[in-house]
Scaffold this active site. Structure first.
Site, PDB file in Angstrom:
ATOM      1  N   LYS A  22      70.557  24.557  -0.808  1.00 46.52           N
ATOM      2  CA  LYS A  22      70.836  25.583   0.209  1.00 46.52           C
ATOM      3  C   LYS A  22      71.999  26.475  -0.239  1.00 46.52           C
ATOM      4  CE  LYS A  22      73.486  24.391   3.814  1.00 46.52           C
ATOM      5  NZ  LYS A  22      74.734  25.173   3.945  1.00 46.52           N
ATOM      6  N   ASN A  23      73.072  25.853  -0.742  1.00 50.41           N
ATOM      7  CA  ASN A  23      74.281  26.605  -1.078  1.00 50.41           C
ATOM      8  C   ASN A  23      74.191  27.357  -2.403  1.00 50.41           C
ATOM      9  OD1 ASN A  23      75.271  25.837   1.332  1.00 50.41           O
ATOM     10  ND2 ASN A  23      76.646  24.261   0.541  1.00 50.41           N
ATOM     11  N   CYS A 117      84.919  27.732  13.203  1.00 50.92           N
ATOM     12  CA  CYS A 117      83.843  26.802  12.838  1.00 50.92           C
ATOM     13  C   CYS A 117      84.302  25.397  13.198  1.00 50.92           C
ATOM     14  CB  CYS A 117      83.590  26.937  11.338  1.00 50.92           C
ATOM     15  SG  CYS A 117      82.560  25.661  10.654  1.00 50.92           S
ATOM     16  N   ARG A 122      88.609  28.369   8.666  1.00 50.39           N
ATOM     17  CA  ARG A 122      87.784  29.032   7.632  1.00 50.39           C
ATOM     18  C   ARG A 122      88.018  30.533   7.547  1.00 50.39           C
ATOM     19  NH1 ARG A 122      81.882  26.329   7.378  1.00 50.39           N
ATOM     20  NH2 ARG A 122      82.020  27.028   5.221  1.00 50.39           N
ATOM     21  N   ASP A 125      90.250  35.616   4.128  1.00 47.37           N
ATOM     22  CA  ASP A 125      91.288  36.517   3.585  1.00 47.37           C
ATOM     23  C   ASP A 125      91.148  36.697   2.081  1.00 47.37           C
ATOM     24  OD1 ASP A 125      93.899  34.221   2.868  1.00 47.37           O
ATOM     25  OD2 ASP A 125      91.940  33.707   3.692  1.00 47.37           O
ATOM     26  N   ASP A 305      81.424  17.913   1.366  1.00 50.29           N
ATOM     27  CA  ASP A 305      80.123  17.844   2.047  1.00 50.29           C
ATOM     28  C   ASP A 305      79.488  16.461   1.964  1.00 50.29           C
ATOM     29  OD1 ASP A 305      79.071  21.230   1.100  1.00 50.29           O
ATOM     30  OD2 ASP A 305      80.522  20.489   2.564  1.00 50.29           O
ATOM     31  N   ARG A 397      69.640  22.853   9.765  1.00 50.81           N
ATOM     32  CA  ARG A 397      70.231  23.965   9.015  1.00 50.81           C
ATOM     33  C   ARG A 397      70.234  23.693   7.515  1.00 50.81           C
ATOM     34  NH1 ARG A 397      75.671  26.346  11.176  1.00 50.81           N
ATOM     35  NH2 ARG A 397      75.202  27.571   9.311  1.00 50.81           N
TER      36      ARG A 397
HETATM   37  C1  EPZ Z   1      81.218  26.499   0.874  1.00 51.59           C
HETATM   38  O1  EPZ Z   1      81.844  27.039   2.038  1.00 51.59           O
HETATM   39  C2  EPZ Z   1      79.975  25.756   1.353  1.00 51.59           C
HETATM   40  N1  EPZ Z   1      79.099  26.676   2.037  1.00 51.59           N
HETATM   41  C3  EPZ Z   1      80.391  24.625   2.282  1.00 51.59           C
HETATM   42  O2  EPZ Z   1      79.228  23.867   2.620  1.00 51.59           O
HETATM   43  C4  EPZ Z   1      81.353  23.698   1.564  1.00 51.59           C
HETATM   44  O3  EPZ Z   1      81.837  22.739   2.460  1.00 51.59           O
HETATM   45  C5  EPZ Z   1      82.546  24.499   1.010  1.00 51.59           C
HETATM   46  O4  EPZ Z   1      82.081  25.586   0.200  1.00 51.59           O
HETATM   47  C6  EPZ Z   1      83.471  23.645   0.166  1.00 51.59           C
HETATM   48  O5  EPZ Z   1      82.798  23.034  -0.864  1.00 51.59           O
HETATM   49  C7  EPZ Z   1      78.280  27.489   1.298  1.00 51.59           C
HETATM   50  O6  EPZ Z   1      78.274  27.497   0.084  1.00 51.59           O
HETATM   51  C8  EPZ Z   1      77.379  28.393   2.063  1.00 51.59           C
HETATM   52  P1  EPZ Z   1      85.553  27.578   0.803  1.00 51.59           P
HETATM   53  P2  EPZ Z   1      83.021  28.117   1.924  1.00 51.59           P
HETATM   54  O7  EPZ Z   1      85.770  29.050   0.956  1.00 51.59           O
HETATM   55  O8  EPZ Z   1      82.806  28.961   0.735  1.00 51.59           O
HETATM   56  C9  EPZ Z   1      89.946  28.034   2.547  1.00 51.59           C
HETATM   57  C10 EPZ Z   1      77.672  22.747   4.000  1.00 51.59           C
HETATM   58  O9  EPZ Z   1      77.828  21.691   4.633  1.00 51.59           O
HETATM   59  N2  EPZ Z   1      89.755  29.492   2.420  1.00 51.59           N
HETATM   60  O10 EPZ Z   1      85.427  27.045  -0.564  1.00 51.59           O
HETATM   61  O11 EPZ Z   1      83.143  28.757   3.238  1.00 51.59           O
HETATM   62  C11 EPZ Z   1      89.055  27.410   3.625  1.00 51.59           C
HETATM   63  O12 EPZ Z   1      89.595  27.531   4.897  1.00 51.59           O
HETATM   64  C12 EPZ Z   1      78.803  23.791   3.989  1.00 51.59           C
HETATM   65  O13 EPZ Z   1      76.653  23.025   3.366  1.00 51.59           O
HETATM   66  C13 EPZ Z   1      90.790  30.330   2.709  1.00 51.59           C
HETATM   67  O14 EPZ Z   1      91.888  29.900   3.076  1.00 51.59           O
HETATM   68  O15 EPZ Z   1      84.278  27.180   1.673  1.00 51.59           O
HETATM   69  C14 EPZ Z   1      88.947  25.974   3.172  1.00 51.59           C
HETATM   70  O16 EPZ Z   1      90.009  25.242   3.631  1.00 51.59           O
HETATM   71  C15 EPZ Z   1      79.867  23.481   4.969  1.00 51.59           C
HETATM   72  N3  EPZ Z   1      90.592  31.676   2.603  1.00 51.59           N
HETATM   73  C16 EPZ Z   1      88.976  26.116   1.652  1.00 51.59           C
HETATM   74  O17 EPZ Z   1      89.511  27.398   1.354  1.00 51.59           O
HETATM   75  C17 EPZ Z   1      89.386  32.212   2.198  1.00 51.59           C
HETATM   76  O18 EPZ Z   1      89.238  33.437   2.117  1.00 51.59           O
HETATM   77  C18 EPZ Z   1      87.630  25.979   0.974  1.00 51.59           C
HETATM   78  O19 EPZ Z   1      86.711  26.830   1.600  1.00 51.59           O
HETATM   79  C19 EPZ Z   1      88.350  31.330   1.905  1.00 51.59           C
HETATM   80  C20 EPZ Z   1      88.545  29.975   2.017  1.00 51.59           C
END
Ligand code: EPZ
Length: 418
Positions: A22-23, A117, A122, A125, A305, A397
């Site tokens: 999916k991802n 979420c 999430r 920025d 995950d 999902r």
């Molecule tokens: C991806 O989400 C995945 N989703 C998530 O899978 C997965 O849990 C996550 O990566 C971590 O591996 C998809 O690929 C669609 P991140 P993403 O940005 O990209 C912080 C599932 O179950 N952050 O890597 O949204 C954030 O808050 C889903 O399939 C910022 O601070 O995750 C978090 O603490 C759930 N600022 C950390 O980074 C930003 O601009 C990692 O988030 C972006 C992120």
């Protein structure tokens, strides 16, 4: 709303075929917006709700999307709307992945800002800061992000956190920017490398994907291509947890063990036997699992995950394990539900102390997010009696044909409409 009924206590046996990730499919669908000519054909796409939502979003923007089996064809052509509406974005945060491609190709994009979420605040920025560094003007207006740029310009971008979708958005945007872009402290997840493979097939020039430093030489035009999506490593890990907790023996096929080395290390330490076989690996477990500590981290660390599914295993293990969630600040929603089944788990901040109990008992429980609901399925399969999981739309999902696959392994599971 559908519910899942599970009568637990069966050792699950047989083989299961893993779907595409999916991802990886979500950013690939967004990347199709970059193609000026020739169709994008994606193969091995999982049939899950989030994919359907992304296809609907592309359709609302004016793209022609045709699904056939596990293939999706996106025909080239100019979009008629450069807006990702609130109604779709609020159901799926990954809609933000259309921001970079639209801005890069059309010089404009309007995307509803993804709200909060269940698993954490999430913020996005880093996505926005990276696009600004490439010369985009970004405004937030009535809950929408509006981005404008005559043409994006290459830049050196350092990510404070190796955000997965952040890296993907900036990678896609940089392919059509003027000049070179460098993304430092980039995410290294296999899904990033898969996206880069598609973009390269579309004509992009990219180096370093899968490492923390990615370099992109911007070009003026990308065209469609055919691409096969990688297997879903999180679905794989979920079925491995099912085999381990049920003291079963499952051959997991159509997957890639290399993408899961951190998980396999921890499962082996817990007493599960894992052996490569055919197009995947066999997972079997006899006797009680052992308590093992886990700390989640960006790839190649232990995936957040898989944290919930692993916690369900540890709830029945011999001894105590400490599970630390270091990626998301609120990803213990499953703890209270596992406790309803008799688990002994105490949380403190980012840590959960799991004291293994000899058995779990089936109970009515509620799904709160995708992976939390997977952990309730894993626990329910090992529990005595019946577990009833409500709000399983969360499961749909990201898991395709779950009951069918589990039933084939001998599980007593069925979906009921309520
Ligand atoms: C991806 O989400 C995945 N989703 C998530 O899978 C997965 O849990 C996550 O990566 C971590 O591996 C998809 O690929 C669609 P991140 P993403 O940005 O990209 C912080 C599932 O179950 N952050 O890597 O949204 C954030 O808050 C889903 O399939 C910022 O601070 O995750 C978090 O603490 C759930 N600022 C950390 O980074 C930003 O601009 C990692 O988030 C972006 C992120």
């Amino acid at each position: 709303m559908d519910k899942l009924l599970i009568d637990g206590g069966v050792a699950l046996k047989g083989s299961v075929l893993i779907d595409g990730a999916k991802n990886a499919a979500l950013p690939a669908l967004a990347a199709s917006l970059l193609a000026e000519d020739r169709e994008v054909l994606l193969q091995n796409v999982p049939s899950v709700v989030d994919i359907r939502t992304m296809c609907r979003l592309l359709g609302v923007m004016g793209a022609t999307v045709e699904a056939e089996g596990t293939s999706i064809r996106i025909l080239p052509g100019d979009l008629t709307s450069l807006e990702a509406p609130y109604d779709l974005v609020r159901t799926m945060r990954a809609s933000i992945l259309t921001l970079g491609p639209m801005l890069a190709r059309y010089g404009y994009a309007k995307v509803s800002s993804p709200g909060g979420c269940a698993i954490g605040e999430r913020p996005i920025d880093l996505h926005l800061a990276g696009l600004k560094a490439m010369g985009a003007r970004i405004d937030l207006h009535e809950g929408y992000i509006e981005g404008r740029a005559d043409r994006l310009v290459g830049a050196e971008i350092y990510l404070d956190t190796p955000s997965v979708t952040g890296t993907e958005n900036l990678l896609m945007a940089a392919t059509l920017a003027e000049g070179n872009t460098i993304i430092e402290n980039a995410a290294m997840e296999p899904e990033i490398s898969d996206l880069a493979a598609l973009l390269k097939a579309m004509g992009a020039s990219i180096e370093g994907e899968g490492t923390e430093r990615i370099e992109i030489k911007g070009t003026t035009r990308l065209v469609g291509a055919t691409h096969r999506i990688i297997p879903d490593r999180i679905e794989t890990a979920t079925y491995a947890a099912v085999a381990a907790i049920s003291q079963g023996d499952i051959l997991i096929e159509g997957t890639d063990k290399e993408m899961l080395s951190s998980v396999i290390r921890k499962m082996t330490a817990a007493g599960t036997s894992i052996t490569p076989e055919g197009s995947g690996f066999r997972v079997s477990s006899t006797g009680r699992l052992r308590g093992v500590d886990v700390t989640t981290a960006p790839y190649p660390g232990f995936p957040t995950d898989v944290q919930a599914q692993f916690m369900a295993m540890m709830a029945l293990a011999q001894g105590t394990s400490v599970i630390r969630e270091m990626v998301f600040e609120n990803r213990f929603m499953h703890v209270a539900e596992l406790r309803r089944m008799g688990a002994d788990i105490r949380t403190e901040g980012a840590s959960a102390v799991v004291r293994g109990v000899p058995s779990l008992e089936g109970a009515p429980v509620m799904a709160t997010d995708l992976r939390a609901s997977a952990s309730l399925v894993v626990a329910g399969l090992a529990a005595r009696g019946r577990t009833t999981i409500s709000r399983i739309y969360h499961l749909d999902r990201g898991y395709s044909r779950l009951e069918e696959k589990l039933s084939r392994l001998g599980a007593r599971v069925r979906r009921v409409k309520s």
